[in-house]
Design an enzyme around this catalytic site. Structure first.
Site, PDB file in Angstrom:
ATOM      1  N   ASP A 155      35.558  40.696  35.080  1.00  0.00           N
ATOM      2  CA  ASP A 155      35.404  39.420  35.781  1.00  0.00           C
ATOM      3  C   ASP A 155      33.941  39.003  35.691  1.00  0.00           C
ATOM      4  O   ASP A 155      33.080  39.542  36.404  1.00  0.00           O
ATOM      5  CB  ASP A 155      35.820  39.559  37.244  1.00  0.00           C
ATOM      6  CG  ASP A 155      37.331  39.745  37.415  1.00  0.00           C
ATOM      7  OD1 ASP A 155      37.971  40.282  36.497  1.00  0.00           O
ATOM      8  OD2 ASP A 155      37.852  39.354  38.475  1.00  0.00           O
ATOM      9  N   LYS A 218      38.907  31.818  36.814  1.00  0.00           N
ATOM     10  CA  LYS A 218      38.954  32.293  38.196  1.00  0.00           C
ATOM     11  C   LYS A 218      38.103  31.379  39.068  1.00  0.00           C
ATOM     12  O   LYS A 218      37.023  30.940  38.663  1.00  0.00           O
ATOM     13  CB  LYS A 218      38.437  33.735  38.239  1.00  0.00           C
ATOM     14  CG  LYS A 218      38.340  34.371  39.621  1.00  0.00           C
ATOM     15  CD  LYS A 218      37.850  35.818  39.486  1.00  0.00           C
ATOM     16  CE  LYS A 218      37.527  36.437  40.836  1.00  0.00           C
ATOM     17  NZ  LYS A 218      37.020  37.817  40.712  1.00  0.00           N
ATOM     18  N   LYS A 254      43.245  32.813  38.313  1.00  0.00           N
ATOM     19  CA  LYS A 254      43.030  33.723  39.434  1.00  0.00           C
ATOM     20  C   LYS A 254      42.273  33.023  40.556  1.00  0.00           C
ATOM     21  O   LYS A 254      41.070  32.815  40.457  1.00  0.00           O
ATOM     22  CB  LYS A 254      42.244  34.971  38.981  1.00  0.00           C
ATOM     23  CG  LYS A 254      41.967  35.967  40.115  1.00  0.00           C
ATOM     24  CD  LYS A 254      41.233  37.191  39.588  1.00  0.00           C
ATOM     25  CE  LYS A 254      40.807  38.136  40.714  1.00  0.00           C
ATOM     26  NZ  LYS A 254      40.099  39.339  40.205  1.00  0.00           N
TER      27      LYS A 254
END
Length: 318
Positions: A155, A218, A254
């Site tokens: 991430d 995300k 996400k």
């Protein structure tokens, strides 16, 4: 079971497509407001959707006081995400597990060992999380460190200054180098949408990151004052749809930060199904970044099984 999807390879930067991204604020806000106002799922249908939600959670600990023991406890909960008595009551033949466990780089090896042979991937934040304000060389090296420790998902955080400057070629180049550093590990690109000021910035940054090869986009680090919101989610999912129409590749989404109740999870899942389709309710295309969400989901499932609500403290995550 759905077939495994081809990974998004990215494309050349198409500035015209980036600049074409728009966000009609009033229309987006009306649509977002309509989602939680609808009739909610009840009884066995709600329980089924909540079981699905468990498998979509990136069970996360990103605290300054994280320890190896805390990470091991979190991994134990990820392996057995729903209490055994509830699994038996629901007629489940095997334990329910989360989609992944997400930790800091120094905790990756601990998590990988704790999850060995389970098939649950370890995700690691990287690139100077949460601000991303480190030299690019060091950010790339941090990615390689995490991959070397065994992380299957990375991430990363983007350089927000490049978005403010609308310097899309520079943003594309940085994210492309990060994708290359990830190798076989899937890359989730954190936009930190609470810092980006406008929904148009969110839409354009989403498109650039997907062109650079992001496997997921995300919303947030969870550290901004404002994290995942439904208007931001709508903008990002519609960018995903536009990218698929342009390239044929499906990119994951996400939302992270502030999603702590089962009710919230159901709203987000309904949005994904309506905006992108049933395929985006599988863990290879949708994840929740969450720490306390699992506890409330377990509490709601216990209510379905027993007809009684228990205290939240009886459903500790780890």
């Amino acid at each position: 079971m759905f077939e495994q999807l081809p990974r998004n390879p990215g494309t050349a930067l198409k500035l015209a497509l980036v600049e074409d991204q728009r966000a009609n604020l009033s229309a987006i806000e009306r649509r977002a407001a309509s989602l939680p106002a609808r009739r909610s799922l009840k009884k066995e249908w709600q329980a089924a959707w909540l079981l699905r939600a468990i498998g979509l959670i990136d069970l996360t600990t990103l605290s300054g006081d994280d320890t190896p023991e805390r990470v091991r406890r979190l991994c134990a909960k990820a392996r057995n995400a729903l209490r055994e008595d509830l699994c038996i009551a629901l007629g489940l033949s095997e334990p329910v597990h989360t989609g992944a466990v997400c930790v800091y780089p120094t905790m990756v090896a601990t998590a990988v060992k704790a999850l060995a042979s389970t098939g649950i991937p370890v995700a690691s934040v990287a690139t100077g999380f949460p601000a991303g304000l480190m030299p690019l060389k060091l950010r790339l090296e941090e990615i390689r460190y995490c991959v070397g420790e065994g992380a299957a998902e990375i991430d990363i955080v983007v350089n927000r200054a490049l978005i403010f400057a609308q310097d899309w070629p520079a943003l594309y180049d940085e994210v492309r180098q990060m994708r290359d550093a990830c190798g076989d590990a899937h890359m989730k690109t954190i936009l930190a949408t609470g810092d980006l000021k406008t929904l148009r910035n969110v839409a354009r940054a989403s498109m650039v990151c997907m062109m650079a090869g992001a496997d997921f986009i995300k919303t947030s680090t969870g550290k901004e004052p404002v994290n995942a919101t439904l208007p931001v989610g709508l903008v990002m999912t519609r960018a995903i749809r536009a990218y698929e129409e342009e390239t044929g590749f499906m990119v994951g989404f996400k939302p992270a930060g502030g999603i702590s109740s089962a009710k919230d999870a159901l709203v987000w899942m309904a949005m994904m199904k309506e905006e992108l389709g049933r395929r985006w309710l599988e863990p290879d295309l949708f994840r929740f970044g969450a720490s306390s969400l699992l506890g409330d989901i377990e509490r709601q499932i216990e209510h379905f099984v027993t007809g009684r609500y228990s205290a939240a403290m009886r459903h500790a995550v780890a």
